[in-house]
Design an enzyme around this catalytic site. Structure first.
Site, PDB file in Angstrom:
ATOM      1  N   ASP A 265     -14.771 -10.535   9.219  1.00  0.00           N
ATOM      2  CA  ASP A 265     -15.905 -12.116   8.980  1.00  0.00           C
ATOM      3  C   ASP A 265     -16.637 -10.992   7.882  1.00  0.00           C
ATOM      4  O   ASP A 265     -16.814  -9.762   7.301  1.00  0.00           O
ATOM      5  CB  ASP A 265     -16.593 -11.934  10.687  1.00  0.00           C
TER       6      ASP A 265
HETATM    7  C1  GLC Z   1     -20.520 -15.984   8.390  1.00  0.00           C
HETATM    8  C2  GLC Z   1     -19.754 -16.196  10.222  1.00  0.00           C
HETATM    9  C3  GLC Z   1     -18.377 -16.418  10.304  1.00  0.00           C
HETATM   10  C4  GLC Z   1     -19.174 -17.702   8.767  1.00  0.00           C
HETATM   11  C5  GLC Z   1     -19.085 -16.091   7.938  1.00  0.00           C
HETATM   12  C6  GLC Z   1     -18.943 -16.825   5.814  1.00  0.00           C
HETATM   13  O1  GLC Z   1     -21.246 -14.218   9.688  1.00  0.00           O
HETATM   14  O2  GLC Z   1     -19.752 -15.357  11.713  1.00  0.00           O
HETATM   15  O3  GLC Z   1     -18.692 -17.201  11.155  1.00  0.00           O
HETATM   16  O4  GLC Z   1     -17.614 -18.019   8.625  1.00  0.00           O
HETATM   17  O5  GLC Z   1     -20.125 -15.969   7.447  1.00  0.00           O
HETATM   18  O6  GLC Z   1     -19.787 -17.154   5.912  1.00  0.00           O
END
Ligand code: GLC
Length: 743
Positions: A265
């Site tokens: 993430d």
């Molecule tokens: C965010 C979220 C994730 C998302 C990623 C890209 O912090 O936790 O669900 O897909 O970053 O935006």
């Protein structure tokens, strides 16, 4: 570009092997690095990094020109011509916004959800996005958690079925087809169990619950062929998910034999140090790479440290090759080597009429009729002369879109008030008062105008709930009651004694006990998306009949959380007879006089609305449950059926649900578990026998030794319209002990 990458007579694995053999270590590490891009220009630094093969993916660019330029640089100006993965959060629509996933889940309709994902993929692909970070399939049982809005609810089976439908919608049968994009099962794993419902918080989940509750939707997504997984932010039992070898090696690769790609993430690898799991970025890279995270989202732990970690033999070249192979496989499967460029001329225009119709259908099926006293709904269009519409969400095209709408087109979003006006008959006078500036407002200065309008009208529609910012990532609430002075507004309007309909737009279940008796009807619309207004207006006037069912339990008050239907029985299960209310306790009541069972003195033990609940404008009756046999072997199956009749005076659709209870288990088993559902449409008075097949495999669970087993023993079975009612039967799995089956 090397010849091998173009030789389509080779298998994908042969092409990966050939390309890997020609890559430098720097180029391999480059594939494992994702950077954030800009829609406005390609910076010199980004250009140089792509030219030198230091980047495998870019996130958050949606300009077709920027994406095409970056792909061109990668294909034509880098040594090996490896295309880029262009990632974007296309969670519930791109330009055409569908209901939030929790709302879509309330449709219990995999086809509608698959279509929504397919349309979102087409619209995103039309600008060159080729990877979305969806479906989010975290089981969510705590409505204080802001990300319950993105989830598919509290039940592992429902999340599994609907998450797989989203994967099919995004990826299709062949990801290289025009208009298809790679999906991403997230957040692996256990993220929804954040303590106190506070996003990013610690999760403590026993392995048995992890395997029986939180992992099944991810297994279903893997079985559906999801191209990628995303690791979660949370610390899971002391080991953050983005450095968790148990999850990423033992479960995902060894038990499930998953061959897709794993991305972290956002900066979740560098956050391993924040967790106190590692001392610095280099150690974070060591833990994440060895755990099996293939690509790092945005932070630079891999880019800055993998080369030295390999030189120090703390990370093996074989591990890097495995990560890079997983990344290249997605790119080959997407057909990016043959064509990385957007092909808008081969795709329908975003926001076209068909897309809007699909979004309206999804909204129609996602709205849940929670209450309808004295058939207050549908509105009697012909006899109604004046209708007051009150509330800040009735006119706001932005708020109804919900969270995660980076690319949603607000101008095309249709709110409730104009949609009601458009459907009103010529003699129906529709008036509007805002009542409150926002859903969080504590000022009652707008009440007088609202009361005057309500007083002068035959009926009142209140459109209240939560602005979209009150749910979603990092937006958890410690209390899930209506924000601001909305309850006071309801109380004030209710005193007029007019038929009062509450339409709720929210990103979570709200605790409505304090207002539920003040209103005659409640339509729960979640955040219904672009076409929320027209869908709600059609439901209010009865041009469509509600069919939504709750994918999540509604507690009476916040203090009951976590509250979910598939609970354990405990050793002291409550019954209505064993429960007393705090206001009725005698003074100096003896300590054991209040009943010794599992309940709250000030809230009891039942939810306000149960999982699976949802009313219609007609009624349905369940009768005569029948089983093909009272017994089955541990490798057998039986059918169970019941008669369903529409006993009302108008057609309607019922989501028929199948629940079982395993009465005795090697570990304690839930008092009910959803094992099937069907949407059944019946005309007035029509009856039909609805049948399900129960395969013994459906009854498998993880036992105390973490073996997946099918145990002999007694079961109860229900066919029902929600998790609390229905017709019941019994059956038994016969045979000796238990049968072990693969993960
Ligand atoms: C965010 C979220 C994730 C998302 C990623 C890209 O912090 O936790 O669900 O897909 O970053 O935006």
């Amino acid at each position: 570009m090397t010849a091998n990458t173009q030789d389509q007579t080779m298998t994908t694995e042969q092409r990966i092997e050939a390309l890997l053999a020609s890559m430098s270590l720097s180029e391999k590490i480059g594939q494992m690095h994702q950077v954030m891009g800009s829609d406005h220009h390609v910076s010199d630094d980004l250009r140089e990094q792509v030219q030198s093969g230091k980047i495998g993916s870019v996130i958050n660019i949606v300009s077709i020109d920027m994406i095409c330029e970056l792909q061109r640089i990668a294909m034509e100006e880098s040594r090996l011509g490896i295309p880029l993965l262009m990632g974007r959060d296309v969670i519930h629509g791109f330009k055409t916004v569908f209901p939030i996933p929790l709302g879509q889940a309330a449709s219990w309709n995999p086809d509608v959800i698959e279509q929504g994902a397919s349309i979102a993929a087409q619209e995103a692909a039309s600008v060159g996005v080729n990877w979305t970070f969806a479906p989010m399939i975290d089981v969510a049982r705590d409505p204080r958690w802001g990300r319950i809005a993105e989830s598919l609810g509290e039940d592992p089976y429902l999340c599994s079925q609907l998450g797989a439908a989203m994967v099919r919608g995004f990826q299709g049968d062949n990801m290289s087809d025009v208009g298809r994009i790679a999906a991403c099962a997230k957040h692996f794993a256990g993220y929804g169990a954040a303590e106190a419902g506070m996003d990013y918080n610690t999760t403590i989940i026993g392995e048995n619950d992890l395997r029986n509750v939180y992992l099944p939707p991810f297994k279903a997504a893997a079985d559906a062929g999801v191209a990628t997984f995303m690791t979660a932010f949370n610390d899971l039992n002391g080991v953050p998910a983005s450095g968790n070898e148990f999850l990423l090696k033992q479960v995902l690769r060894e038990e499930w034999l998953y061959s897709g790609m794993v991305v972290s993430d956002w900066e979740s690898i560098s956050q391993l140090t924040e967790h106190g799991f590692t001392a610095n970025d280099k150690d974070a890279a060591f833990e994440a790479a060895n755990a099996g995270v293939d690509m790092e989202m945005v932070s630079r732990c891999y880019a800055d440290n993998l080369e030295s970690l390999i030189a120090e033999e703390r990370v093996s070249l074989a591990q890097v090759d495995a990560c890079v192979s997983n990344i290249l496989r997605v790119k080959f499967d997407l057909g990016l080597f043959e064509n990385p460029y957007a092909q808008p001329d081969k795709l329908p225009a975003p926001l076209n009429q068909q897309h809007r119709e699909a979004a309206k259908q999804a909204a129609l099926e996602s709205v849940v009729l929670l209450k309808n006293s004295d058939q207050c709904l549908p509105l009697k269009r012909e006899s109604l002369n004046s209708l007051a519409v009150i509330g800040p969400l009735a006119t706001d095209p932005y708020e109804q879109l919900g969270t995660w709408i980076f690319d949603g087109d607000v101008e095309s979003s249709e709110p409730l008030l104009p949609a009601i006006t458009a459907l009103a008959s010529e003699h129906l006078k529709v008036s509007y008062a805002q009542g409150m500036d926002t859903t969080r407002s504590h000022s009652q200065s707008g009440f007088a105008e609202a009361v005057a309008l309500a007083e002068a009208s035959d009926q009142v529609v209140l459109c209240l709930g939560e602005e979209s910012i009150l749910s979603g990532e990092a937006h958890s609430r410690a209390s899930i009651e209506l924000p601001g002075c909305q309850a006071a507004l309801i109380d004030t309007i209710a005193e007029l004694g007019k038929p009062l309909i509450l339409v709720v737009m929210a990103g979570r279940p709200l605790a409505l006990e304090s207002v539920v008796d003040k209103v005659d009807a409640i339509l729960y619309a979640w955040h219904p998306g672009t076409m929320g207004g027209p869908a709600l207006a059609e439901l209010l006037f009865g041009l469509a009949t509600p069919s939504g069912k709750l994918p999540v339990t509604f507690p009476r008050v916040t203090g009951q959380i976590p509250m979910y239907y598939a609970k354990k029985n405990t050793g002291k299960p409550p019954t209505p007879e064993t429960v007393v209310h705090i206001d009725t306790i005698e003074s100096r009541a003896p300590q054991t006089s209040l009943g010794m069972s599992a309940f709250h003195l000030d809230a009891g033990f039942t939810p306000l609305f149960s999982f699976g609940h949802g009313l219609s404008y007609t009624e349905f009756e369940y009768r005569n449950l029948e089983l093909s046999s009272p017994v089955m072997s541990s490798d057998g199956k039986i059918t169970v059926s019941a008669e369903l009749q529409n006993t009302g005076d108008r057609s309607g659709t019922e989501v028929v649900q199948l629940y079982v209870r395993d009465l005795v288990g090697n570990v304690t088993r839930p008092v009910k578990e959803l094992k099937g559902f069907q949407r059944v449409s019946l005309n007035a008075q029509e009856a039909r026998r609805v049948e399900f097949t129960i395969d013994a495999q459906d009854l498998a669970f993880y036992d105390r030794k973490m073996n997946r087993v099918i145990e002999s023993g007694q079961f109860h079975v229900w066919i029902a319209g929600d998790s609390e009612s229905g017709v019941m039967g019994e059956f038994e799995i016969v045979g000796s002990g238990c049968r072990h089956i693969p993960h």
